[in-house]
Design a protein around this motif. Sequence first.
Motif, short mmCIF file in Angstrom:
data_model
loop_
_atom_site.label_atom_id
_atom_site.label_comp_id
_atom_site.label_asym_id
_atom_site.label_seq_id
_atom_site.Cartn_x
_atom_site.Cartn_y
_atom_site.Cartn_z
N LEU A 51 0.73 -1.28 0.29
CA LEU A 51 0.12 0.17 0.25
C LEU A 51 0.85 1.53 0.28
CD1 LEU A 51 -2.41 1.47 -0.02
CD2 LEU A 51 -2.57 0.86 2.88
N VAL A 52 2.16 1.36 1.09
CA VAL A 52 2.31 2.38 0.95
C VAL A 52 3.76 2.77 -0.76
CG1 VAL A 52 4.65 3.47 2.40
CG2 VAL A 52 2.97 2.13 3.57
N LEU A 53 4.26 1.65 -0.86
CA LEU A 53 4.85 1.34 -1.99
C LEU A 53 4.07 1.86 -3.09
CD1 LEU A 53 7.58 1.13 -3.54
CD2 LEU A 53 6.96 -1.70 -4.04
N PHE A 54 3.42 1.06 -3.36
CA PHE A 54 2.56 1.56 -5.02
C PHE A 54 1.94 2.86 -5.06
CE2 PHE A 54 2.88 -2.13 -4.94
CZ PHE A 54 4.22 -3.04 -6.68
N SER A 55 1.49 3.60 -3.83
CA SER A 55 0.60 4.67 -3.26
C SER A 55 1.44 6.12 -3.39
CB SER A 55 0.07 4.76 -2.25
OG SER A 55 -0.72 3.90 -2.07
N SER A 56 2.99 5.16 -2.41
CA SER A 56 3.80 6.71 -3.54
C SER A 56 5.10 6.33 -4.46
CB SER A 56 4.82 6.61 -2.17
OG SER A 56 3.90 6.02 -0.19
N VAL A 57 5.18 5.51 -4.94
CA VAL A 57 5.87 5.72 -6.04
C VAL A 57 5.32 5.17 -7.62
CG1 VAL A 57 7.89 4.41 -7.04
CG2 VAL A 57 7.47 5.28 -4.85
N ASP A 58 5.55 5.74 -8.28
CA ASP A 58 4.56 5.59 -9.55
C ASP A 58 5.07 4.87 -10.19
OD1 ASP A 58 2.70 5.59 -11.49
OD2 ASP A 58 3.53 7.48 -12.36
N VAL A 68 -4.02 5.78 -4.49
CA VAL A 68 -4.59 4.90 -3.48
C VAL A 68 -5.60 4.41 -2.85
CG1 VAL A 68 -4.83 7.34 -1.96
CG2 VAL A 68 -3.93 5.67 -0.43
N ASP A 69 -6.62 5.82 -3.79
CA ASP A 69 -7.48 4.92 -4.18
C ASP A 69 -8.20 3.96 -4.89
OD1 ASP A 69 -8.51 7.74 -3.09
OD2 ASP A 69 -8.93 9.23 -4.51
N PHE A 70 -7.50 3.81 -5.60
CA PHE A 70 -7.54 2.23 -6.12
C PHE A 70 -6.72 0.83 -5.45
CE2 PHE A 70 -5.11 -1.14 -8.89
CZ PHE A 70 -6.27 -1.32 -9.89
N LEU A 71 -5.40 1.29 -4.74
CA LEU A 71 -4.68 0.44 -3.88
C LEU A 71 -5.73 0.78 -3.07
CD1 LEU A 71 -1.46 2.04 -5.18
CD2 LEU A 71 -2.41 -0.48 -5.62
N LEU A 76 -7.42 -4.36 0.77
CA LEU A 76 -8.02 -4.84 2.00
C LEU A 76 -8.25 -6.28 1.20
CD1 LEU A 76 -11.16 -1.92 2.16
CD2 LEU A 76 -9.09 -2.93 4.19
N ALA A 77 -8.70 -5.95 0.09
CA ALA A 77 -9.31 -7.70 -0.46
C ALA A 77 -7.92 -8.68 -0.08
CB ALA A 77 -8.83 -7.23 -1.44
N LEU A 78 -6.08 -8.56 -0.32
CA LEU A 78 -5.43 -8.57 -0.33
C LEU A 78 -5.38 -9.47 1.02
CD1 LEU A 78 -2.67 -9.79 -1.24
CD2 LEU A 78 -1.86 -7.87 -0.30
N LEU A 190 -2.11 -12.06 -6.20
CA LEU A 190 -1.33 -10.82 -6.38
C LEU A 190 -1.41 -10.45 -7.23
CD1 LEU A 190 -0.40 -8.59 -3.83
CD2 LEU A 190 2.00 -10.02 -4.13
N VAL A 191 -0.53 -11.06 -8.06
CA VAL A 191 -0.74 -10.13 -9.47
C VAL A 191 -2.05 -9.58 -10.95
CG1 VAL A 191 1.59 -10.39 -11.96
CG2 VAL A 191 2.13 -10.76 -9.78
N GLY A 192 -1.90 -11.49 -10.45
CA GLY A 192 -3.62 -10.72 -11.56
C GLY A 192 -4.63 -11.06 -10.91
N GLY A 193 -4.92 -10.89 -9.47
CA GLY A 193 -6.08 -10.33 -9.17
C GLY A 193 -6.56 -8.97 -9.02
N GLY A 194 -5.66 -8.10 -10.31
CA GLY A 194 -6.87 -7.11 -9.65
C GLY A 194 -6.73 -6.05 -8.50
N VAL A 195 -5.36 -6.09 -7.70
CA VAL A 195 -4.71 -6.56 -6.64
C VAL A 195 -4.21 -4.77 -6.80
CG1 VAL A 195 -3.76 -6.10 -4.33
CG2 VAL A 195 -5.08 -8.27 -5.22
N VAL A 196 -3.55 -4.98 -7.04
CA VAL A 196 -2.17 -3.64 -7.41
C VAL A 196 -2.15 -3.90 -8.96
CG1 VAL A 196 -0.87 -3.92 -5.18
CG2 VAL A 196 -0.02 -5.10 -7.33
#
Length: 258
Positions: A51-58, A68-71, A76-78, A190-196
């Motif tokens: 959450l922190v990494l992908f919200s802070s780094v593009d 963060v609104d997407f992530l 939460l699902a993860l 994690l990769v293919g489930g629409g999480v990130v």
Amino acid sequence: MTTTVPGTYAPKPGGSGLPRMIAAQAVLETRMLLRNGEQLLLTVVIPTLLLVLFSSVDVVDTGAGKAVDFLAPGILALAVMSTAFTGQAIATGFERRYGVLKRLASSPLPRWGLMTAKTASVLVTEILQVLLVTVIALALGWSPHGNPLTVLLLLVLGTAAFSGLGLLMAGTLKAEATLAAANLVFLLLLVGGGVVVPLEKFPSGVREVLGLLPISALSDGLREVLRHGAGLPWADLGILTVWGVVGLAAAGRFFRWE
């Protein structure tokens, strides 16, 4: 001089009531879960770091709006998957291998009561996860929308779906196979489930198949509600319900205690 009435004892002999036994077992299960370093890595550290990494780094294109609104809904699902599926499958698999389940099954606590205690432990852990992810996401600028009851319904159905699959895996495979398979499934979803990574990034045929997975349905449903303020996401709720019914029924049918 003390007189004793025949037939009376203090304390009263006999086992504890069933609700008390289930509650005690649930507390024990929760303590063991929170003391396990590997489980804490899966349930707390990894979701928080993502959450922190992908919200802070593009790194990943999450579309219009704040990342963060997407992530946040996906994380939460993860968190639900990491506890109800991965963590529970691994822990239960090794309990089965070492004969813990066999001994517990011979105790006054019935087997369905043990499973109820395990489910309660999962729910307690998930509450802590949701609170942690929510606090961090809000600190990162998350702006959630939607009905909290709809979010709760999605989380409960997601828990049922993942719990059934986790128990099915733990009750049919060897402990080592469960450990490997549960971690592999965690990484793949994690990769293919629409999480990130948005499902729109995948080819149309692959996207349709991935959309039927429980992690995709939970991520998408939470995102529709929390990001877009939608009502009941019926399609996602239906997918989670089917996975929950099939998973729990299969676990109840094929679970081996030894």
